[in-house]
Motif scaffolding. Structure first.
Motif, PDB file in Angstrom:
ATOM      1  N   ASN A 401       0.825  -1.215   0.000  1.00  0.00           N
ATOM      2  CA  ASN A 401       0.000   0.000   0.000  1.00  0.00           C
ATOM      3  C   ASN A 401       0.858   1.263   0.000  1.00  0.00           C
ATOM      4  O   ASN A 401       0.741   2.100   0.904  1.00  0.00           O
ATOM      5  CB  ASN A 401      -0.901   0.017   1.239  1.00  0.00           C
ATOM      6  N   PRO A 402       1.723   1.443  -0.982  1.00  0.00           N
ATOM      7  CA  PRO A 402       2.635   2.601  -0.943  1.00  0.00           C
ATOM      8  C   PRO A 402       1.916   3.949  -0.948  1.00  0.00           C
ATOM      9  O   PRO A 402       2.316   4.869  -0.227  1.00  0.00           O
ATOM     10  CB  PRO A 402       3.502   2.405  -2.192  1.00  0.00           C
ATOM     11  N   GLU A 403       0.877   4.097  -1.749  1.00  0.00           N
ATOM     12  CA  GLU A 403       0.171   5.381  -1.816  1.00  0.00           C
ATOM     13  C   GLU A 403      -0.587   5.650  -0.524  1.00  0.00           C
ATOM     14  O   GLU A 403      -0.586   6.780  -0.015  1.00  0.00           O
ATOM     15  CB  GLU A 403      -0.782   5.397  -3.006  1.00  0.00           C
ATOM     16  N   LEU A 404      -1.243   4.615   0.010  1.00  0.00           N
ATOM     17  CA  LEU A 404      -1.959   4.769   1.275  1.00  0.00           C
ATOM     18  C   LEU A 404      -0.991   5.114   2.405  1.00  0.00           C
ATOM     19  O   LEU A 404      -1.294   5.937   3.268  1.00  0.00           O
ATOM     20  CB  LEU A 404      -2.716   3.479   1.607  1.00  0.00           C
ATOM     21  N   ALA A 405       0.184   4.494   2.384  1.00  0.00           N
ATOM     22  CA  ALA A 405       1.171   4.746   3.434  1.00  0.00           C
ATOM     23  C   ALA A 405       1.583   6.216   3.438  1.00  0.00           C
ATOM     24  O   ALA A 405       1.641   6.857   4.499  1.00  0.00           O
ATOM     25  CB  ALA A 405       2.391   3.851   3.231  1.00  0.00           C
ATOM     26  N   LEU A 406       1.861   6.759   2.269  1.00  0.00           N
ATOM     27  CA  LEU A 406       2.244   8.171   2.192  1.00  0.00           C
ATOM     28  C   LEU A 406       1.095   9.082   2.588  1.00  0.00           C
ATOM     29  O   LEU A 406       1.289  10.084   3.289  1.00  0.00           O
ATOM     30  CB  LEU A 406       2.723   8.504   0.785  1.00  0.00           C
ATOM     31  N   ALA A 407      -0.106   8.731   2.175  1.00  0.00           N
ATOM     32  CA  ALA A 407      -1.268   9.545   2.535  1.00  0.00           C
ATOM     33  C   ALA A 407      -1.492   9.527   4.042  1.00  0.00           C
ATOM     34  O   ALA A 407      -1.818  10.554   4.655  1.00  0.00           O
ATOM     35  CB  ALA A 407      -2.506   9.030   1.807  1.00  0.00           C
ATOM     36  N   ALA A 408      -1.305   8.366   4.656  1.00  0.00           N
ATOM     37  CA  ALA A 408      -1.491   8.250   6.103  1.00  0.00           C
ATOM     38  C   ALA A 408      -0.470   9.103   6.845  1.00  0.00           C
ATOM     39  O   ALA A 408      -0.812   9.821   7.798  1.00  0.00           O
ATOM     40  CB  ALA A 408      -1.380   6.784   6.525  1.00  0.00           C
ATOM     41  N   ILE A 409       0.775   9.025   6.428  1.00  0.00           N
ATOM     42  CA  ILE A 409       1.832   9.807   7.078  1.00  0.00           C
ATOM     43  C   ILE A 409       1.555  11.303   6.965  1.00  0.00           C
ATOM     44  O   ILE A 409       1.825  12.077   7.888  1.00  0.00           O
ATOM     45  CB  ILE A 409       3.205   9.485   6.441  1.00  0.00           C
ATOM     46  N   ASP A 410       0.985  11.728   5.856  1.00  0.00           N
ATOM     47  CA  ASP A 410       0.778  13.160   5.629  1.00  0.00           C
ATOM     48  C   ASP A 410      -0.403  13.741   6.396  1.00  0.00           C
ATOM     49  O   ASP A 410      -0.557  14.967   6.459  1.00  0.00           O
ATOM     50  CB  ASP A 410       0.584  13.425   4.137  1.00  0.00           C
ATOM     51  N   VAL A 411      -1.263  12.900   6.965  1.00  0.00           N
ATOM     52  CA  VAL A 411      -2.420  13.408   7.700  1.00  0.00           C
ATOM     53  C   VAL A 411      -1.953  14.274   8.868  1.00  0.00           C
ATOM     54  O   VAL A 411      -1.162  13.851   9.714  1.00  0.00           O
ATOM     55  CB  VAL A 411      -3.293  12.243   8.210  1.00  0.00           C
ATOM     56  N   GLU A 412      -2.415  15.517   8.888  1.00  0.00           N
ATOM     57  CA  GLU A 412      -2.073  16.498   9.913  1.00  0.00           C
ATOM     58  C   GLU A 412      -0.576  16.765  10.025  1.00  0.00           C
ATOM     59  O   GLU A 412      -0.073  17.166  11.065  1.00  0.00           O
ATOM     60  CB  GLU A 412      -2.628  16.087  11.294  1.00  0.00           C
ATOM     61  N   ARG A 413       0.126  16.547   8.929  1.00  0.00           N
ATOM     62  CA  ARG A 413       1.563  16.860   8.913  1.00  0.00           C
ATOM     63  C   ARG A 413       1.912  17.854   7.806  1.00  0.00           C
ATOM     64  O   ARG A 413       2.865  18.604   7.937  1.00  0.00           O
ATOM     65  CB  ARG A 413       2.384  15.577   8.708  1.00  0.00           C
ATOM     66  N   VAL A 414       1.184  17.808   6.715  1.00  0.00           N
ATOM     67  CA  VAL A 414       1.476  18.654   5.561  1.00  0.00           C
ATOM     68  C   VAL A 414       0.574  19.881   5.576  1.00  0.00           C
ATOM     69  O   VAL A 414      -0.644  19.774   5.747  1.00  0.00           O
ATOM     70  CB  VAL A 414       1.291  17.866   4.253  1.00  0.00           C
ATOM     71  N   GLY A 415       1.205  21.060   5.425  1.00  0.00           N
ATOM     72  CA  GLY A 415       0.431  22.292   5.334  1.00  0.00           C
ATOM     73  C   GLY A 415      -0.133  22.771   6.659  1.00  0.00           C
ATOM     74  O   GLY A 415      -1.099  23.539   6.667  1.00  0.00           O
ATOM     75  N   VAL A 416       0.431  22.330   7.778  1.00  0.00           N
ATOM     76  CA  VAL A 416      -0.045  22.783   9.089  1.00  0.00           C
ATOM     77  C   VAL A 416       1.131  23.350   9.883  1.00  0.00           C
ATOM     78  O   VAL A 416       2.283  22.971   9.671  1.00  0.00           O
ATOM     79  CB  VAL A 416      -0.702  21.626   9.890  1.00  0.00           C
ATOM     80  N   GLU A 417       0.840  24.278  10.783  1.00  0.00           N
ATOM     81  CA  GLU A 417       1.905  24.898  11.568  1.00  0.00           C
ATOM     82  C   GLU A 417       2.464  23.944  12.616  1.00  0.00           C
ATOM     83  O   GLU A 417       3.659  23.939  12.904  1.00  0.00           O
ATOM     84  CB  GLU A 417       1.375  26.166  12.252  1.00  0.00           C
ATOM     85  N   ASN A 418       1.612  23.140  13.220  1.00  0.00           N
ATOM     86  CA  ASN A 418       2.033  22.205  14.265  1.00  0.00           C
ATOM     87  C   ASN A 418       1.733  20.773  13.833  1.00  0.00           C
ATOM     88  O   ASN A 418       0.655  20.244  14.120  1.00  0.00           O
ATOM     89  CB  ASN A 418       1.316  22.517  15.588  1.00  0.00           C
ATOM     90  N   PRO A 419       2.652  20.166  13.124  1.00  0.00           N
ATOM     91  CA  PRO A 419       2.409  18.811  12.629  1.00  0.00           C
ATOM     92  C   PRO A 419       2.270  17.797  13.757  1.00  0.00           C
ATOM     93  O   PRO A 419       2.741  18.006  14.877  1.00  0.00           O
ATOM     94  CB  PRO A 419       3.646  18.523  11.773  1.00  0.00           C
ATOM     95  N   ARG A 420       1.611  16.709  13.452  1.00  0.00           N
ATOM     96  CA  ARG A 420       1.446  15.609  14.413  1.00  0.00           C
ATOM     97  C   ARG A 420       2.809  15.159  14.943  1.00  0.00           C
ATOM     98  O   ARG A 420       3.794  15.111  14.215  1.00  0.00           O
ATOM     99  CB  ARG A 420       0.800  14.402  13.728  1.00  0.00           C
ATOM    100  N   LYS A 421       2.825  14.788  16.225  1.00  0.00           N
ATOM    101  CA  LYS A 421       4.063  14.294  16.838  1.00  0.00           C
ATOM    102  C   LYS A 421       3.779  12.996  17.606  1.00  0.00           C
ATOM    103  O   LYS A 421       4.232  12.814  18.730  1.00  0.00           O
ATOM    104  CB  LYS A 421       4.659  15.353  17.767  1.00  0.00           C
TER     105      LYS A 421
END
Length: 552
Positions: A401-421
């Motif tokens: 699931n390479p595309e799903l994996a990248l999409a999952a990682i990007d949730v609340e990480r891309v385009g936000v001031e305080n990315p998920r930690k």
């Protein structure tokens, strides 16, 4: 002094002479100020994080001065050697970027002209120098048995004298040649002892590169320098091997922990007796752990985090661990950005004399901050590399699931001031992101599950079925969430807490309770990243499938 022929007869005939060894291992051609450091682990157990810390300091000091960092395996105590230790060393040094400039572990092939780099392979070298000391009367064979040594110690304690093998308490120190020959003829095993010129009660001082002037009692003991003649391989003690190896390998600075401070008088006496220039020392404070209101040394027996394998198995990102350790060494580096700290040379004058505390909670915070700066592909590369050794199922899931994996990682990480930690170690991936993947997600099929709070199970089933039947995937976040509001309204949920509090018996719950039905069904948890973004990664078909799982 024993007859030279007698001394030489104690050793193999084919030993080289000291002059040959000096020629074989000449002074290094390095610029002024360049340091030659070494790290000398013993293969007697797992790699301690304190060893990793010392190796990091040794390597950094050598490289920042244009010098050489050597890895020497100190395996003279073969009775305590643990099988597979070299492989442990290789794994640790490769993982944390501590591959040596010279050595034969963690390298594709031995590198360097000053080997062998296992002490067990240097027996002839040590015996050459023991023989030379005996020729000069600076060492002697000692035939005292364990029982005799115990009797000496008992007598000294009775008389309230310092224990040890010295002066009149060293019966073989000035034994006659006839007595030595008689013991040899009788087949008595012997060790070689150094003839110390120290006197009980005298003081010794030296300058430590980290601590400045250090003063302590001088050595007066005739320490053993070569182990028993009935050993399969005649190997030296640590003290003697240190003097010989660090001279021949042309070490200029020995970095080690403060537990070795008390050995410096012995070591300086050995260097002087052998005619070697002494090395400089930097004795580091040991890594500590907070326990209640006090601190203690980080323990192999008590503390999981003492083992380097703890960090490897958990999957702490290497730069985060390096950054953390450098901050323990030079606290100033803990206050600067990670890239700057990794690029800044360590300074001995910035080390503290109190043992730094190892705090895995602080390390996790550092690691989470670091991971939050990485791109999706960098995160997945780190997870995959870790999982290849420690969680193979994750590798299969990511590869499928390479595309799903990248999409999952990007949730609340891309385009936000305080990315998920929520990802501090690579092993956190399964718990933090596993729900995105059908292969790792366990469908929620019981409407009475505690995660739905106190909602009536039949209502849970009805709400999930209704959302599955009417689900609209398209639209922006406000548009998408409106269907949740409409869903809650259709099933009689209060639109907000204020309305609910006015008449709680009139409603089955609040809007957030209805939203929680969707959240638990889709993610398996009451808390998750933004549900809208989660559904973007999963896709409409998978969202509906999970909602319908409650109809089974």
């Amino acid at each position: 002094m024993l007859d030279r022929a007698l001394v030489d007869g104690l050793f193999p005939d084919d030993l080289p002479e000291p002059a040959e060894l000096e020629e074989r291992y000449p002074p290094r051609d390095l610029s002024d100020g360049a340091l030659v450091t070494r790290f000398g682990p013993s293969p007697t157990g797992f790699v301690h994080v304190g060893g990793l810390y010392t190796a990091m300091v040794s390597r950094d000091l050598a490289h920042s001065t244009g010098g050489v960092y050597v890895l020497r395996i100190e395996d003279t105590d073969q009775s305590r050697e643990v099988a597979g230790a070299d492989e442990q060393f290789r794994r640790a040094f490769e993982a944390f970027d501590l591959v040596p400039d010279e050595g034969d572990v963690a390298l594709d092939e031995p590198r360097g002209d000053y080997g062998p780099y296992h002490q067990s392979q240097r027996a002839a070298i040590y015996q050459t120098y023991v023989r030379e000391l005996m020729r000069q009367g600076k060492a002697y064979p000692d035939f005292a048995s364990k029982e005799e040594l115990a009797q000496i110690s008992d007598a000294q304690r009775t008389l309230k004298l310092p224990t040890g093998y010295y002066g009149r308490w060293a019966p073989w120190r000035d034994a006659s040649e006839d007595d030595v020959r008689a013991a040899l003829d009788a087949g008595s095993p012997w060790v070689a002892r150094f003839r110390s010129d120290g006197v009980v009660g005298e003081r010794f001082a030296f300058s430590d590169r980290l601590r400045g002037r250090v003063e302590m009692e001088d050595n007066h003991n005739d320490v053993v320098i070569l182990k028993s003649s009935d050993s399969p391989v005649r190997l030296p003690t640590y003290h003697f091997a240190h003097a010989v190896d660090d001279h021949l390998m042309r070490t200029t600075l020995v970095v080690r922990t403060e537990e070795w401070l008390s050995s410096v008088p012995v070591h300086r006496q050995l260097f002087a007796a052998l005619g070697f220039d002494p090395v400089d020392y930097a004795h580091l404070a040991p890594l500590m752990k907070q326990e209640g209101g006090s601190k203690r040394k980080l323990s192999k027996r008590k503390d999981a985090e003492a083992s380097v394998d703890f960090y490897l198995e958990a999957g702490f990102p290497v730069p985060a661990v390096q950054y953390y350790l450098r901050g323990l060494a030079n606290p100033r580096l803990a206050e600067v950005p990670l890239p700057e700290a990794l690029a800044t040379p360590l300074r001995l004058d910035e080390f503290g004399l109190a043992g730094p505390l190892v705090d895995t909670v602080k390390l996790r915070d550092i690691a989470a901050d670091h991971v939050a700066t990485l791109s999706g592909p960098e995160v997945l590369a780190g997870v995959r590399a870790w999982a290849a050794e420690y969680d193979p199922e994750i590798v299969k899931v990511l590869d499928a699931n390479p595309e799903l994996a990248l999409a999952a990682i990007d949730v609340e990480r891309v385009g936000v001031e305080n990315p998920r930690k929520d990802l501090a170690t690579w092993s956190d991936f399964r718990d933090a992101y596993g729900f995105f993947f059908p292969e790792l997600f366990t469908d929620v099929t019981d409407p009475g599950d505690d995660r739905f709070g106190e909602l009536d199970p039949e209502l849970v089933r009805t709400v999930a079925a209704d959302l599955a039947d009417t689900y609209v995937h398209e639209g922006d976040q406000p548009t998408w969430f409106q269907q949740i509001r409409d869903l809650a309204n259709r099933h009689g949920f209060a639109p907000n807490p204020k309305t609910y509090k006015k008449d709680p018996d009139a409603y089955p719950g609040m809007l957030r309770d209805a939203a929680n039905v969707a959240r638990v069904a889709i993610t398996g948890a009451q808390r998750s990243p933004d549900l809208y973004e989660v559904t973007r990664a999963l896709g409409a078909e998978e969202v509906v499938r999970r909602l319908r799982a409650l109809q089974r």
